[in-house]
Scaffold this motif. Sequence first.
Motif, short mmCIF file in Angstrom:
data_model
loop_
_atom_site.label_atom_id
_atom_site.label_comp_id
_atom_site.label_asym_id
_atom_site.label_seq_id
_atom_site.Cartn_x
_atom_site.Cartn_y
_atom_site.Cartn_z
N ILE A 1 2.20 2.50 0.97
CA ILE A 1 2.18 2.36 2.43
C ILE A 1 3.56 2.60 3.05
N ARG A 2 4.56 2.90 2.23
CA ARG A 2 5.92 3.02 2.77
C ARG A 2 6.04 4.18 3.75
N ARG A 3 5.50 5.33 3.40
CA ARG A 3 5.61 6.48 4.30
C ARG A 3 4.88 6.21 5.61
N MET A 4 3.71 5.62 5.53
CA MET A 4 2.95 5.30 6.74
C MET A 4 3.74 4.36 7.65
N LEU A 5 4.36 3.35 7.05
CA LEU A 5 5.14 2.41 7.85
C LEU A 5 6.34 3.10 8.49
N GLY A 6 7.00 3.98 7.74
CA GLY A 6 8.13 4.70 8.30
C GLY A 6 7.73 5.57 9.47
N LEU A 7 6.59 6.25 9.33
CA LEU A 7 6.10 7.07 10.44
C LEU A 7 5.69 6.20 11.63
N PHE B 1 -2.46 0.33 8.38
CA PHE B 1 -2.70 1.19 9.54
C PHE B 1 -3.20 0.37 10.73
N ALA B 2 -4.10 -0.56 10.46
CA ALA B 2 -4.63 -1.40 11.54
C ALA B 2 -3.53 -2.26 12.16
N LEU B 3 -2.67 -2.81 11.31
CA LEU B 3 -1.58 -3.65 11.82
C LEU B 3 -0.58 -2.83 12.64
N LEU B 4 -0.38 -1.57 12.25
CA LEU B 4 0.52 -0.71 13.02
C LEU B 4 -0.02 -0.45 14.42
N LEU B 5 -1.33 -0.40 14.55
CA LEU B 5 -1.94 -0.10 15.85
C LEU B 5 -1.95 -1.30 16.80
N ILE B 6 -1.92 -2.50 16.24
CA ILE B 6 -2.10 -3.70 17.07
C ILE B 6 -1.07 -3.81 18.21
#
Length: 302
Positions: free
Chosen positions: A87-93, A27-32
Motif C-alpha cells: 500500500i506504500r505507493r498508493m499512500l504516496g500518490l 483506498f477507502a481511508l484515503l477518500l474519507i
Amino acid sequence: MAAKTWTGYAPWLDRQGRLSGLRALAFALLLIPALILAYEAWTGQLGSKPWTRAVHDTGTWSIRILLVTLAVSPLRRILDWGKLIGIRRMLGLGAMSYALAHLLLYCIDLAFDWGLILSEIVKRFYLTVGIVAVFGLAALGATSTDGMIRRMGAQAWQRLHNLVYLITALGLLHFALQSKIDVSQPALLNGLFALLLLYRLMNRWKLPVTAASLVAAALATGLATALAETAWYATTTGVSAWMVFQANWDVLTYQDLQFLRPGHWVALAGLAVALAHAVRSGVREPKPVRAGRLRSQSATSE
C-alpha cells in the motif's frame, strides 16, 4: 479489453489482480478526508472563508498521509508484516493528490491571479517552502511507476525517491510557519517524523529491534518533541519556556489525560509500536507454576 486494462489498475487489487482487503481499506481511508470536505462544502459548514479552510485541510491531510507513507517501511520491518509494502505507493500518490489539491484550491482562493500568486510565493518564505514541497511530491509521484524505475535504473530512482525525507521536512516547516501561534499539530507531526527517522537510523545502523529499544525510541522522541515545542513557543511568542514544559509535566503528575501535549502523543505512538512488536514477536511472560502443581509434577517424574 478496456475494462480488463482498467481493472488491472484498480487500487483494491494486488499485483496478481486479486482483491486485497488491505489495499481496499487503505483506498477507502484515503477518500474519507476528501468526502468529508466535499460534504462540508456542500452543506456550507466551511465557515466564512470556505476556500481558505479547504486549502488548510487538504494541506494538513497531505502531510499526515505522507507520514503514514513513510511509516510503511519501518513498520513492515518492526512488525514483520510484509503485505504493508503493497500500500506504500498508493499512500504516496494519495499524499501527492492532496498536495496538488492544496495548491489548486490556493489558486482558486486567489481567483487564479497569477501575478498575485507568484508575488505571494516569492514574498512569503513559508509559501516558497510549500511550493517546493508540492513540486517535489509531484516529481516523486510522476516517477513512481514500474516503467519509470526501469527507465531511470534502480539506483538513480532510489536516490530520487530518498528525497521524500527532505520534502517531508519542507512540508512540515511550511505547516509550522503558517500555523503562527498554535503549533500543537505541527509539533505532533514533527515528533512523529522524528520517530520515523529514528526507526530508519536503527535499521541503517543495524541496531537490534527489541521491545526495549522501541520503548527507548518512543520516550526519547516524546521528550524531544516536548523540548522542541517549548523552544518554539519561547522563541516565537515570548511565552515562558518553563510554563510550556511544565504543561507537559503536569499531565503526568496529575494524570489529566484531557490535556495531553504533542510529546505525549508521540511517546504513546512509539509505545504502541513497541507493544505491537512484542505481540507480533510472540513475547509472553512465562506463567508462574503453583507450588502444589510443581510438587505433583516432581512426584510423577519420580
